[in-house]
Design a protein around this motif. Structure first.
Motif, mmCIF file in Angstrom:
data_model
loop_
_atom_site.group_PDB
_atom_site.id
_atom_site.type_symbol
_atom_site.label_atom_id
_atom_site.label_comp_id
_atom_site.label_asym_id
_atom_site.label_seq_id
_atom_site.Cartn_x
_atom_site.Cartn_y
_atom_site.Cartn_z
ATOM 1 N N TRP A 1 1.649 7.027 5.312
ATOM 2 C CA TRP A 1 2.521 6.933 4.130
ATOM 3 C C TRP A 1 2.253 5.690 3.294
ATOM 4 O O TRP A 1 3.010 5.375 2.377
ATOM 5 C CB TRP A 1 3.997 6.912 4.550
ATOM 6 N N LEU A 2 1.205 4.994 3.561
ATOM 7 C CA LEU A 2 0.986 3.699 2.924
ATOM 8 C C LEU A 2 0.051 3.759 1.721
ATOM 9 O O LEU A 2 -0.541 2.749 1.339
ATOM 10 C CB LEU A 2 0.455 2.707 3.968
ATOM 11 N N ASP A 3 -0.057 4.916 1.085
ATOM 12 C CA ASP A 3 -0.994 5.096 -0.027
ATOM 13 C C ASP A 3 -0.782 4.094 -1.156
ATOM 14 O O ASP A 3 -1.736 3.524 -1.677
ATOM 15 C CB ASP A 3 -0.931 6.527 -0.565
ATOM 16 N N VAL A 4 0.458 3.823 -1.533
ATOM 17 C CA VAL A 4 0.690 2.901 -2.651
ATOM 18 C C VAL A 4 0.222 1.481 -2.293
ATOM 19 O O VAL A 4 -0.296 0.769 -3.146
ATOM 20 C CB VAL A 4 2.161 2.929 -3.129
ATOM 21 N N TRP A 5 0.356 1.099 -1.045
ATOM 22 C CA TRP A 5 -0.104 -0.227 -0.625
ATOM 23 C C TRP A 5 -1.639 -0.277 -0.583
ATOM 24 O O TRP A 5 -2.235 -1.248 -1.018
ATOM 25 C CB TRP A 5 0.496 -0.606 0.729
ATOM 26 N N HIS A 6 -2.243 0.792 -0.105
ATOM 27 C CA HIS A 6 -3.715 0.863 -0.141
ATOM 28 C C HIS A 6 -4.212 0.804 -1.585
ATOM 29 O O HIS A 6 -5.209 0.135 -1.878
ATOM 30 C CB HIS A 6 -4.224 2.144 0.536
ATOM 31 N N ASN A 7 -3.513 1.478 -2.490
ATOM 32 C CA ASN A 7 -3.912 1.475 -3.901
ATOM 33 C C ASN A 7 -3.716 0.100 -4.537
ATOM 34 O O ASN A 7 -4.488 -0.289 -5.407
ATOM 35 C CB ASN A 7 -3.153 2.553 -4.677
ATOM 36 N N ASN A 8 -2.686 -0.631 -4.125
ATOM 37 C CA ASN A 8 -2.510 -2.015 -4.601
ATOM 38 C C ASN A 8 -3.756 -2.827 -4.273
ATOM 39 O O ASN A 8 -4.269 -3.566 -5.111
ATOM 40 C CB ASN A 8 -1.296 -2.671 -3.928
ATOM 41 N N ILE A 9 -4.233 -2.692 -3.059
ATOM 42 C CA ILE A 9 -5.409 -3.446 -2.613
ATOM 43 C C ILE A 9 -6.657 -2.992 -3.374
ATOM 44 O O ILE A 9 -7.429 -3.827 -3.860
ATOM 45 C CB ILE A 9 -5.589 -3.306 -1.094
ATOM 46 N N LYS A 10 -6.836 -1.667 -3.515
ATOM 47 C CA LYS A 10 -8.003 -1.139 -4.243
ATOM 48 C C LYS A 10 -8.032 -1.612 -5.691
ATOM 49 O O LYS A 10 -9.095 -1.800 -6.274
ATOM 50 C CB LYS A 10 -8.003 0.396 -4.215
ATOM 51 N N THR A 11 -6.852 -1.790 -6.288
ATOM 52 C CA THR A 11 -6.751 -2.223 -7.672
ATOM 53 C C THR A 11 -7.079 -3.704 -7.823
ATOM 54 O O THR A 11 -7.268 -4.196 -8.921
ATOM 55 C CB THR A 11 -5.329 -1.931 -8.208
ATOM 56 N N GLY A 12 -7.111 -4.411 -6.708
ATOM 57 C CA GLY A 12 -7.432 -5.827 -6.747
ATOM 58 C C GLY A 12 -6.224 -6.740 -6.754
ATOM 59 O O GLY A 12 -6.363 -7.950 -6.915
ATOM 60 N N LEU A 13 -5.035 -6.168 -6.601
ATOM 61 C CA LEU A 13 -3.842 -7.009 -6.570
ATOM 62 C C LEU A 13 -3.860 -7.862 -5.311
ATOM 63 O O LEU A 13 -4.272 -7.419 -4.245
ATOM 64 C CB LEU A 13 -2.575 -6.153 -6.599
ATOM 65 N N THR A 14 -3.401 -9.077 -5.426
ATOM 66 C CA THR A 14 -3.358 -9.976 -4.275
ATOM 67 C C THR A 14 -1.947 -10.118 -3.720
ATOM 68 O O THR A 14 -1.751 -10.756 -2.693
ATOM 69 C CB THR A 14 -3.909 -11.359 -4.654
ATOM 70 N N THR A 15 -0.971 -9.542 -4.416
ATOM 71 C CA THR A 15 0.406 -9.449 -3.936
ATOM 72 C C THR A 15 0.897 -8.056 -4.291
ATOM 73 O O THR A 15 0.283 -7.358 -5.103
ATOM 74 C CB THR A 15 1.308 -10.513 -4.583
ATOM 75 N N TRP A 16 2.012 -7.621 -3.708
ATOM 76 C CA TRP A 16 2.503 -6.268 -3.968
ATOM 77 C C TRP A 16 3.120 -6.172 -5.357
ATOM 78 O O TRP A 16 3.857 -7.054 -5.789
ATOM 79 C CB TRP A 16 3.525 -5.856 -2.913
ATOM 80 N N ALA A 17 2.828 -5.077 -6.015
ATOM 81 C CA ALA A 17 3.350 -4.838 -7.361
ATOM 82 C C ALA A 17 4.842 -4.526 -7.323
ATOM 83 O O ALA A 17 5.380 -4.113 -6.299
ATOM 84 C CB ALA A 17 2.602 -3.677 -8.001
ATOM 85 N N SER B 1 0.627 -7.870 -10.925
ATOM 86 C CA SER B 1 0.942 -8.387 -9.606
ATOM 87 C C SER B 1 2.025 -9.452 -9.734
ATOM 88 O O SER B 1 1.786 -10.530 -10.245
ATOM 89 C CB SER B 1 -0.316 -8.982 -8.969
ATOM 90 N N ASP B 2 3.227 -9.116 -9.333
ATOM 91 C CA ASP B 2 4.360 -10.005 -9.503
ATOM 92 C C ASP B 2 4.863 -10.601 -8.197
ATOM 93 O O ASP B 2 5.888 -11.261 -8.196
ATOM 94 C CB ASP B 2 5.525 -9.248 -10.152
ATOM 95 N N CYS B 3 4.205 -10.334 -7.107
ATOM 96 C CA CYS B 3 4.607 -10.873 -5.806
ATOM 97 C C CYS B 3 6.034 -10.471 -5.463
ATOM 98 O O CYS B 3 6.875 -11.301 -5.144
ATOM 99 C CB CYS B 3 4.433 -12.380 -5.759
ATOM 100 N N HIS B 4 6.317 -9.196 -5.531
ATOM 101 C CA HIS B 4 7.660 -8.713 -5.271
ATOM 102 C C HIS B 4 7.880 -8.422 -3.799
ATOM 103 O O HIS B 4 7.175 -7.630 -3.206
ATOM 104 C CB HIS B 4 7.960 -7.456 -6.096
ATOM 105 N N ALA B 5 8.883 -9.067 -3.241
ATOM 106 C CA ALA B 5 9.245 -8.810 -1.851
ATOM 107 C C ALA B 5 9.676 -7.368 -1.672
ATOM 108 O O ALA B 5 9.580 -6.820 -0.584
ATOM 109 C CB ALA B 5 10.361 -9.762 -1.429
#
Length: 171
Positions: free
Chosen positions: A47-63, A73-77
């Motif tokens: 179920w972690l597709d959105v997190w995998h996509n964050n990484i693929k997009t180059g984000l260094t923190t979660w959107a 990339s706003d570093c949202h908890a």
């Protein structure tokens, strides 16, 4: 809120029915908790597709939001739920009484053959390790002193009342 006989269907609909409003990265935390409670926890890593996509997009923190085409990339908890769910859902370590007085260990390893980790506890640390070898699970659980736990595994419960427990269970 859902009859046990309907639980599987409700969970399947939560995952597949696109006419339902889709959860944001923030609300997936609650969806995943409901699905795990509904018996689908072994699918958590799928179920972690959105997190995998964050990484693929180059984000260094979660959107902040799940739509990565319009976010930054706003570093949202809010999007950091896997940080706890790897421990609570995958490794299965959870509080089973106020103040963590009791511990419930109910892993959802899915296709994993090996997993381990530790979390802080008011009395020390809780350590778990799971290894599948030749059709047998070797399970090692270290509890803080003066702490009890229950291991829930494949519909069985094992009371854990000592600091170190080693089990071997057939797959």
């Amino acid at each position: 809120m859902v009859d046990q006989k309907d639980l599987s269907t409700v969970c399947a609909n939560l995952l597949k029915d696109k006419s339902l409003t889709q959860c944001t990265i923030y609300f997936k935390y609650y969806l995943h908790m409901a699905l795990a409670k509904g018996g689908k926890g072994n699918d958590y890593l799928n179920w972690l597709d959105v997190w995998h996509n964050n990484i693929k997009t180059g984000l260094t923190t979660w959107a902040e939001i799940s739509d990565l085409s319009t976010t930054r990339s706003d570093c949202h908890a809010w999007g950091s739920s896997p940080n706890i769910e790897f421990f609570r859902t995958v490794l299965g370590i959870d509080s089973d009484a106020p103040g963590f007085k009791k511990i419930k260990i109910e892993p959802h390893l899915g296709e994993l053959k090996k997993a381990s980790g530790e979390i802080p506890h008011p009395n020390g640390k809780v350590n778990v390790a799971y290894t599948l070898t030749n059709g047998k699970w070797k399970i090692s659980i270290d509890l803080p002193a003066n702490t009890s736990a229950v291991l829930k595994w494949e519909g069985k419960e094992y009371e854990l009342n000592k600091q170190k427990t080693e089990l071997v269970i057939n797959e």
